[in-house]
Design a protein around this motif. Structure first.
Motif, mmCIF file in Angstrom:
data_model
loop_
_atom_site.group_PDB
_atom_site.id
_atom_site.type_symbol
_atom_site.label_atom_id
_atom_site.label_comp_id
_atom_site.label_asym_id
_atom_site.label_seq_id
_atom_site.Cartn_x
_atom_site.Cartn_y
_atom_site.Cartn_z
ATOM 1 N N GLY A 1 -6.038 8.680 -5.290
ATOM 2 C CA GLY A 1 -5.924 7.483 -4.906
ATOM 3 C C GLY A 1 -7.345 6.973 -4.300
ATOM 4 N N ARG B 1 -8.638 -1.461 6.601
ATOM 5 C CA ARG B 1 -7.709 -1.926 5.926
ATOM 6 C C ARG B 1 -6.469 -2.189 6.706
ATOM 7 N NH1 ARG B 1 -6.566 2.344 0.953
ATOM 8 N NH2 ARG B 1 -4.965 0.955 0.063
ATOM 9 N N THR C 1 0.772 -1.382 -0.170
ATOM 10 C CA THR C 1 0.230 -0.008 -0.010
ATOM 11 C C THR C 1 0.767 1.137 -0.066
ATOM 12 O OG1 THR C 1 -1.747 -1.095 1.179
ATOM 13 C CG2 THR C 1 -1.841 1.227 1.388
ATOM 14 N N GLY D 1 -2.436 13.317 -5.091
ATOM 15 C CA GLY D 1 -2.217 11.946 -5.258
ATOM 16 C C GLY D 1 -3.250 11.017 -4.295
ATOM 17 N N LEU E 1 5.671 7.515 0.145
ATOM 18 C CA LEU E 1 6.294 8.281 -1.037
ATOM 19 C C LEU E 1 6.756 9.498 -0.584
ATOM 20 C CD1 LEU E 1 3.108 7.359 -3.141
ATOM 21 C CD2 LEU E 1 5.302 6.348 -3.349
ATOM 22 N N ILE F 1 -16.662 17.500 5.002
ATOM 23 C CA ILE F 1 -16.745 16.766 3.649
ATOM 24 C C ILE F 1 -17.986 17.350 3.040
ATOM 25 C CG2 ILE F 1 -17.069 14.494 2.661
ATOM 26 C CD1 ILE F 1 -14.280 14.776 3.929
HETATM 27 C C1 LIG Z 1 -9.944 15.286 9.433
HETATM 28 C C2 LIG Z 1 -10.137 14.947 7.997
HETATM 29 C C3 LIG Z 1 -10.744 15.965 7.189
HETATM 30 C C4 LIG Z 1 -10.661 15.613 5.620
HETATM 31 N N1 LIG Z 1 -11.291 16.860 4.874
HETATM 32 C C5 LIG Z 1 -11.163 16.745 3.480
HETATM 33 C C6 LIG Z 1 -11.804 17.596 2.921
HETATM 34 O O1 LIG Z 1 -12.480 18.447 3.324
HETATM 35 N N2 LIG Z 1 -11.867 17.219 1.531
HETATM 36 C C7 LIG Z 1 -11.251 16.275 0.896
HETATM 37 O O2 LIG Z 1 -11.270 16.038 -0.247
HETATM 38 N N3 LIG Z 1 -10.593 15.154 1.594
HETATM 39 C C8 LIG Z 1 -10.410 15.369 2.874
HETATM 40 N N4 LIG Z 1 -9.884 14.540 3.681
HETATM 41 C C9 LIG Z 1 -9.403 13.382 3.048
HETATM 42 C C10 LIG Z 1 -7.918 13.424 2.855
HETATM 43 O O3 LIG Z 1 -7.388 14.719 3.452
HETATM 44 C C11 LIG Z 1 -7.781 13.778 1.332
HETATM 45 O O4 LIG Z 1 -8.309 12.786 0.482
HETATM 46 C C12 LIG Z 1 -6.131 13.591 0.853
HETATM 47 O O5 LIG Z 1 -6.253 14.410 -0.335
HETATM 48 C C13 LIG Z 1 -5.555 12.373 0.974
HETATM 49 O O6 LIG Z 1 -4.279 12.397 0.701
HETATM 50 P P1 LIG Z 1 -3.087 11.965 1.320
HETATM 51 O O7 LIG Z 1 -1.701 12.243 0.803
HETATM 52 O O8 LIG Z 1 -3.192 12.053 3.026
HETATM 53 O O9 LIG Z 1 -3.208 10.577 1.128
HETATM 54 P P2 LIG Z 1 -2.955 8.972 1.748
HETATM 55 O O10 LIG Z 1 -3.871 8.817 3.025
HETATM 56 O O11 LIG Z 1 -1.660 8.789 2.182
HETATM 57 O O12 LIG Z 1 -3.747 8.019 0.565
HETATM 58 C C14 LIG Z 1 -4.901 7.888 0.394
HETATM 59 C C15 LIG Z 1 -5.009 6.696 -0.797
HETATM 60 O O13 LIG Z 1 -4.170 7.153 -2.067
HETATM 61 C C16 LIG Z 1 -3.130 6.245 -2.482
HETATM 62 N N5 LIG Z 1 -2.181 6.966 -2.849
HETATM 63 C C17 LIG Z 1 -1.788 8.172 -2.277
HETATM 64 N N6 LIG Z 1 -0.825 8.677 -3.075
HETATM 65 C C18 LIG Z 1 -0.685 7.730 -4.223
HETATM 66 C C19 LIG Z 1 0.005 7.656 -5.336
HETATM 67 N N7 LIG Z 1 1.095 8.744 -5.392
HETATM 68 N N8 LIG Z 1 0.315 6.913 -6.085
HETATM 69 C C20 LIG Z 1 -0.763 5.880 -6.135
HETATM 70 N N9 LIG Z 1 -1.627 5.796 -4.869
HETATM 71 C C21 LIG Z 1 -1.495 6.905 -3.803
HETATM 72 C C22 LIG Z 1 -2.999 5.615 -0.758
HETATM 73 O O14 LIG Z 1 -2.427 4.166 -1.146
HETATM 74 C C23 LIG Z 1 -4.316 5.597 -0.384
HETATM 75 O O15 LIG Z 1 -5.106 4.374 -0.905
HETATM 76 C C24 LIG Z 1 -9.946 14.664 5.380
HETATM 77 C C25 LIG Z 1 -9.409 13.687 5.966
HETATM 78 C C26 LIG Z 1 -9.314 13.963 7.531
HETATM 79 C C27 LIG Z 1 -8.725 12.972 8.353
#
Ligand SMILES: Cc1cc2nc3c(=O)[nH]c(=O)nc-3n(C[C@H](O)[C@H](O)[C@H](O)COP(=O)(O)OP(=O)(O)OC[C@H]3O[C@@H](n4cnc5c(N)ncnc54)[C@H](O)[C@@H]3O)c2cc1C
Length: 265
Positions: free
Chosen positions: A98, A26, A9, A94, A34, A173
């Motif tokens: 993802g 999960r 993952t 990403g 990354l 959200i």
């Molecule tokens: C308190 C809270 C509030 C939030 N509010 C919002 C909001 O207002 N709006 C919103 O859109 N989202 C929100 N989110 C969700 C989240 O922050 C977003 O979806 C964010 O963009 C995820 O990015 P990350 O880098 O943390 O991903 P990760 O958690 O690291 O990864 C998410 C998924 O993508 C995959 N992934 C990540 N990078 C890659 C890559 N380069 N290649 C292939 N697969 C990859 C991972 O394997 C995983 O399956 C919130 C989350 C929390 C905890």
């Protein structure tokens, strides 16, 4: 590393993944971080094509303001609505792709601007239009051995804007969201949280295209009809966040307002 450990993952900011692990949704055996891959954390603009490349690990905080926000104001508006400052410092484009939730705030912007998603693996690379990348609720077209390298989308050359409705004003959200862009003189609208994936509205776009004046101005009547058509093309459902009826109404109001406002180039 991914080709050696095919079921691994990927971890970017962890703001989705860690929530899923904490809730036992999960249980990955292998996690590949990354965070220290510099190519994923950079963005650039190609001055000859006017296209912007954004690495998959670029966090929202880098999109909210500064030079990237000037190129893509709708993305900046969307980034500012994501979670809290802590989430915006860690969460990435990403990761939004993802997870591929229809409520992901960056996704309507990528859809309205016809972004291309770049995927790489040990076997080569491929480019997938974002509309084909998002295949269902929390489902995307990435193969298990691929990394999302980043996206390419055109810099603003008309007005554009993003807005979302939620149950609070912050840390929420979306219940309905929309990105409007007048790009190359053509109106585009993409909707979040009102369908299994982010949706475009071809009928509403065609209507508005025929009702723009030469300066791209939209009359009150045309904006109202545009909003009605957008509502009609949305495919919302009832769930724990809202009802289909409210979402359908809300997304039409967002579209109507965005068609007359937005940041200009
Ligand atoms: C308190 C809270 C509030 C939030 N509010 C919002 C909001 O207002 N709006 C919103 O859109 N989202 C929100 N989110 C969700 C989240 O922050 C977003 O979806 C964010 O963009 C995820 O990015 P990350 O880098 O943390 O991903 P990760 O958690 O690291 O990864 C998410 C998924 O993508 C995959 N992934 C990540 N990078 C890659 C890559 N380069 N290649 C292939 N697969 C990859 C991972 O394997 C995983 O399956 C919130 C989350 C929390 C905890």
């Amino acid at each position: 590393m991914l080709s050696e450990t095919p079921g691994a993952t990927l971890l970017a900011g962890g703001t989705d993944l860690m929530v899923e692990i904490n809730f036992n949704h999960r249980k990955p055996d292998d996690v590949i971080s990354l965070r220290h891959v510099p190519e994923l954390s950079a963005w650039s603009i190609n001055e000859s094509t006017g296209n912007v490349f954004i690495g998959s690990a670029v966090p929202y905080k880098n999109m909210e303001s500064g030079p990237l926000a000037q190129e893509l104001p709708a993305l900046a508006q969307a980034a500012r609505t994501v979670g809290s400052p802590q989430i915006r410092a860690a969460g990435s484009l990403g990761g939004n792709l993802g997870t591929c939730s229809p409520a992901g705030d960056s996704l309507p912007v990528l859809s309205a601007l016809d972004a291309v998603v770049h995927l790489v693996s040990q076997n080569g690379s491929r480019d997938v239009p974002v509309a084909e990348f998002m295949v269902g609720p929390k489902k995307n077209a990435r193969h298990q051995n691929e990394i999302i390298l980043g996206v390419t989308l055109p810099a603003m050359n008309g007005r554009q804007g993003y807005a979302k409705v939620g149950v609070r004003n912050a840390m929420v959200i979306s219940v309905a969201s929309a990105c409007f862009a007048l790009q190359d003189g053509t109106p585009r609208i993409a909707l979040g949280s009102v369908g299994p994936t982010v949706l475009r509205c071809p009928q509403a776009e065609a209507f508005l295209s025929a009702h723009l004046d030469t300066n791209g101005v939209v009359s009150d009547d045309a904006a109202k009809e545009f909003g009605r058509l957008v509502s009609q093309e949305s495919k919302p459902i009832d769930d724990h966040r809202s009802t289909a009826v409210y979402r359908r109404h809300a997304v039409g109001v967002l579209a109507q307002r965005l068609s007359q406002r937005g940041v200009h180039s």
